[in-house]
Design a protein around this motif. Structure first.
Motif, PDB file in Angstrom:
ATOM      1  N   GLU A 102       0.833  -1.209   0.000  1.00 50.13           N
ATOM      2  CA  GLU A 102       0.000   0.000   0.000  1.00 50.13           C
ATOM      3  C   GLU A 102       0.865   1.257   0.000  1.00 50.13           C
ATOM      4  O   GLU A 102       0.549   2.247  -0.662  1.00 50.13           O
ATOM      5  N   PHE A 103       1.982   1.229   0.742  1.00 50.18           N
ATOM      6  CA  PHE A 103       2.891   2.375   0.760  1.00 50.18           C
ATOM      7  C   PHE A 103       3.479   2.601  -0.631  1.00 50.18           C
ATOM      8  O   PHE A 103       3.653   3.750  -1.072  1.00 50.18           O
ATOM      9  N   LEU A 104       3.768   1.515  -1.353  1.00 49.47           N
ATOM     10  CA  LEU A 104       4.377   1.630  -2.677  1.00 49.47           C
ATOM     11  C   LEU A 104       3.417   2.169  -3.722  1.00 49.47           C
ATOM     12  O   LEU A 104       3.848   2.642  -4.780  1.00 49.47           O
ATOM     13  N   ARG A 105       2.117   2.144  -3.437  1.00 49.61           N
ATOM     14  CA  ARG A 105       1.160   2.708  -4.396  1.00 49.61           C
ATOM     15  C   ARG A 105       1.286   4.223  -4.460  1.00 49.61           C
ATOM     16  O   ARG A 105       0.974   4.841  -5.480  1.00 49.61           O
ATOM     17  N   SER A 106       1.702   4.835  -3.374  1.00 52.27           N
ATOM     18  CA  SER A 106       1.939   6.283  -3.333  1.00 52.27           C
ATOM     19  C   SER A 106       3.127   6.537  -2.409  1.00 52.27           C
ATOM     20  O   SER A 106       2.983   7.049  -1.302  1.00 52.27           O
ATOM     21  N   PRO A 107       4.327   6.192  -2.882  1.00 51.99           N
ATOM     22  CA  PRO A 107       5.481   6.173  -1.981  1.00 51.99           C
ATOM     23  C   PRO A 107       6.067   7.548  -1.716  1.00 51.99           C
ATOM     24  O   PRO A 107       5.940   8.477  -2.527  1.00 51.99           O
ATOM     25  N   LEU A 108       6.705   7.673  -0.578  1.00 49.67           N
ATOM     26  CA  LEU A 108       7.600   8.774  -0.282  1.00 49.67           C
ATOM     27  C   LEU A 108       9.019   8.211  -0.286  1.00 49.67           C
ATOM     28  O   LEU A 108       9.256   7.111   0.224  1.00 49.67           O
ATOM     29  N   TRP A 109       9.945   8.953  -0.851  1.00 52.00           N
ATOM     30  CA  TRP A 109      11.330   8.498  -0.918  1.00 52.00           C
ATOM     31  C   TRP A 109      12.019   8.879   0.380  1.00 52.00           C
ATOM     32  O   TRP A 109      12.701   9.904   0.486  1.00 52.00           O
ATOM     33  N   LEU A 110      11.838   8.028   1.381  1.00 48.98           N
ATOM     34  CA  LEU A 110      12.324   8.329   2.718  1.00 48.98           C
ATOM     35  C   LEU A 110      13.838   8.252   2.824  1.00 48.98           C
ATOM     36  O   LEU A 110      14.431   8.890   3.693  1.00 48.98           O
ATOM     37  N   SER A 111      14.465   7.459   1.967  1.00 50.91           N
ATOM     38  CA  SER A 111      15.921   7.324   1.951  1.00 50.91           C
ATOM     39  C   SER A 111      16.346   7.037   0.511  1.00 50.91           C
ATOM     40  O   SER A 111      16.615   5.900   0.147  1.00 50.91           O
ATOM     41  N   PRO A 112      16.410   8.079  -0.314  1.00 50.24           N
ATOM     42  CA  PRO A 112      16.511   7.886  -1.767  1.00 50.24           C
ATOM     43  C   PRO A 112      17.742   7.138  -2.239  1.00 50.24           C
ATOM     44  O   PRO A 112      17.671   6.403  -3.237  1.00 50.24           O
ATOM     45  N   PHE A 113      18.878   7.299  -1.566  1.00 51.35           N
ATOM     46  CA  PHE A 113      20.112   6.729  -2.094  1.00 51.35           C
ATOM     47  C   PHE A 113      20.318   5.265  -1.711  1.00 51.35           C
ATOM     48  O   PHE A 113      20.864   4.491  -2.496  1.00 51.35           O
ATOM     49  N   LYS A 114      19.915   4.890  -0.509  1.00 48.70           N
ATOM     50  CA  LYS A 114      20.238   3.554  -0.013  1.00 48.70           C
ATOM     51  C   LYS A 114      19.025   2.638   0.164  1.00 48.70           C
ATOM     52  O   LYS A 114      19.190   1.427   0.275  1.00 48.70           O
ATOM     53  N   LEU A 115      17.817   3.192   0.214  1.00 49.31           N
ATOM     54  CA  LEU A 115      16.638   2.342   0.366  1.00 49.31           C
ATOM     55  C   LEU A 115      15.463   2.948  -0.409  1.00 49.31           C
ATOM     56  O   LEU A 115      14.433   3.299   0.165  1.00 49.31           O
ATOM     57  N   PRO A 116      15.610   3.071  -1.744  1.00 55.79           N
ATOM     58  CA  PRO A 116      14.519   3.637  -2.536  1.00 55.79           C
ATOM     59  C   PRO A 116      13.301   2.720  -2.508  1.00 55.79           C
ATOM     60  O   PRO A 116      13.435   1.507  -2.343  1.00 55.79           O
TER      61      PRO A 116
END
Length: 407
Positions: free
Chosen positions: A35-49
């Motif tokens: 569900e989070f991936l349906r409207s994601p926020l890039w909380l840690s773009p470089f190491k955990l996209p």
């Protein structure tokens, strides 16, 4: 404890399940919730996209945990109190797993990430408390007196990072309450620092004068003040990971790029590059350049990668966090923790300009920013005197600044 749910919590009523963190056969894994991936926020773009599937933490040279979640754990003082709490419960801290530590914090974290199920802890002490008493108990805890690691200190100071003793408080005028959990109306969230064993009694006034000097230089700062108790003055700063009772997702530079702050290996060129790529904002890039200049000119060499942070708003927009932990610091081996174009001992304008040019800043703009910071540093004697810094330290730092201003 081998599984935890990770939630993004702005308020107790506004929460999103981010995913599940698990430990298996010595490895750490994370999976984003569909569900989070349906409207994601890039909380840690470089190491955990944000991406489906199981993500294994393979960067063990950095540390035992993804940087995104490591930012929830304390360093220094907070870790000391956490270890004391485990010992009082009959546990050997060296045998406590990394997910257990996150569960111990639960929702008592900096930033906006919380962890469930949380480990049961004592009830909040939500009445007013005495700052002088906390300062004395903090000194005793550092001296090893386990009996003084009272629940009050554990609740008030258990999660902030950094080596100096500090507490989270709610402030309303001169009234202080525990800063954990939801604050009553009229109270604002602050951090108050106590001197460490090696600190001068001027530590609070010096940091306050630095904060005013940084603001005069045009750096974005949160509100700060000196709190007085028993003849001592302690530096306090309003938290930028809270807007009143609303949490803000924050990420330190070190954990964003998996750079271990205990092993200086980052350059300001890396910092400015991350600012440009992540925030995409020229004002933030200028702030980063000014911060570099300020740290060089004011001899703040404790400029490691966890002393710089970024904030993510609820629409997914990143910005450079306000500057913090600005004070006189000799640095490891007399050098800056973050080098400037490879120079750590005494970087000058040539190195500063080279870093700025690498990210597209113009010489004329850099000269203007440098002059603005330089003019603010020259205000040190007046600002320090107003803050109550002793004459000896005013003169000592004035002489230090005179040397750096000549570089």
């Amino acid at each position: 404890m081998n599984k935890l749910r990770v939630l993004l919590q702005y308020t107790p009523e506004e929460r999103r399940l981010v995913g599940q963190l698990a430990e298996s056969q010595g490895g750490i894994f994370f999976e984003y919730d569909p569900e989070f991936l349906r409207s994601p926020l890039w909380l840690s773009p470089f190491k955990l996209p944000p991406a489906p599937g199981l993500h294994e933490h393979a960067d063990r040279a950095f540390g035992p945990l993804f940087g995104l979640f490591d930012d929830s754990l304390p360093d220094g003082w907070g870790l000391l109190l956490m270890d004391r709490a485990f010992r009082r419960a009959g546990r050997n801290p060296h045998e406590v797993g990394i997910l257990e530590r996150l569960a111990y914090l639960g929702s008592e974290t900096m930033g906006a990430l919380v962890y469930e199920p949380a480990m049961p802890r004592e009830d909040d002490l939500n009445g007013s408390f005495d700052l002088g008493r906390l300062a004395r108990e903090a000194a005793q805890v550092l001296d090893g007196d386990v009996r003084t690691a009272l629940p009050l200190l554990q609740r008030a100071g258990g999660s902030p990072g950094g080596a100096r003793p500090k507490v989270l408080v709610g402030v309303q005028g001169d009234r202080l309450i525990s800063g954990h959990g939801e604050l009553p109306e009229g109270f604002s969230p602050w951090i108050i620092k106590f001197p460490a064993r090696q600190d001068d009694r001027d530590a609070g006034p010096i940091e306050f004068a630095y904060a005013r000097m940084a603001a005069a230089a045009g750096l974005v700062m949160t509100e700060s003040r000196l709190f007085e108790a028993g003849g001592d003055r302690f530096f306090g700063v309003r938290r930028f990971d809270r807007h009143d009772n609303r949490r803000v997702h924050t990420h330190t530079l070190g954990n964003l790029i998996h750079s271990n702050f205990r092993v200086p290996s980052c350059d300001y060129a890396d910092f400015l590059k991350v600012v440009r790529i992540l925030t995409k904002k020229q004002p933030d890039l200028r702030q980063a350049f000014k911060l570099m200049v300020f740290n060089v000119l004011t001899h703040n060499r404790d400029d490691h990668v966890k002393n710089v942070s970024f904030c993510l708003d609820e629409s997914g927009d990143w910005r450079l966090a306000p500057a913090y932990d600005l004070t006189f610091a000799p640095g490891p081996g007399g050098e800056h923790s973050m080098t400037v174009q490879g120079y750590g001992k005494a970087p000058g304008r040539r190195e500063l300009w080279a870093v700025g040019r690498g990210e597209g800043l113009k010489d004329k703009d850099m000269a203007g920013m440098y002059d603005e910071v330089r003019a603010a540093v020259q205000q040190w004697p007046a600002l320090a005197d107003e803050a109550g810094v002793t004459r000896g330290n005013v003169k000592m730092l004035r002489d230090v600044f005179a040397r750096t201003l000549s570089l």
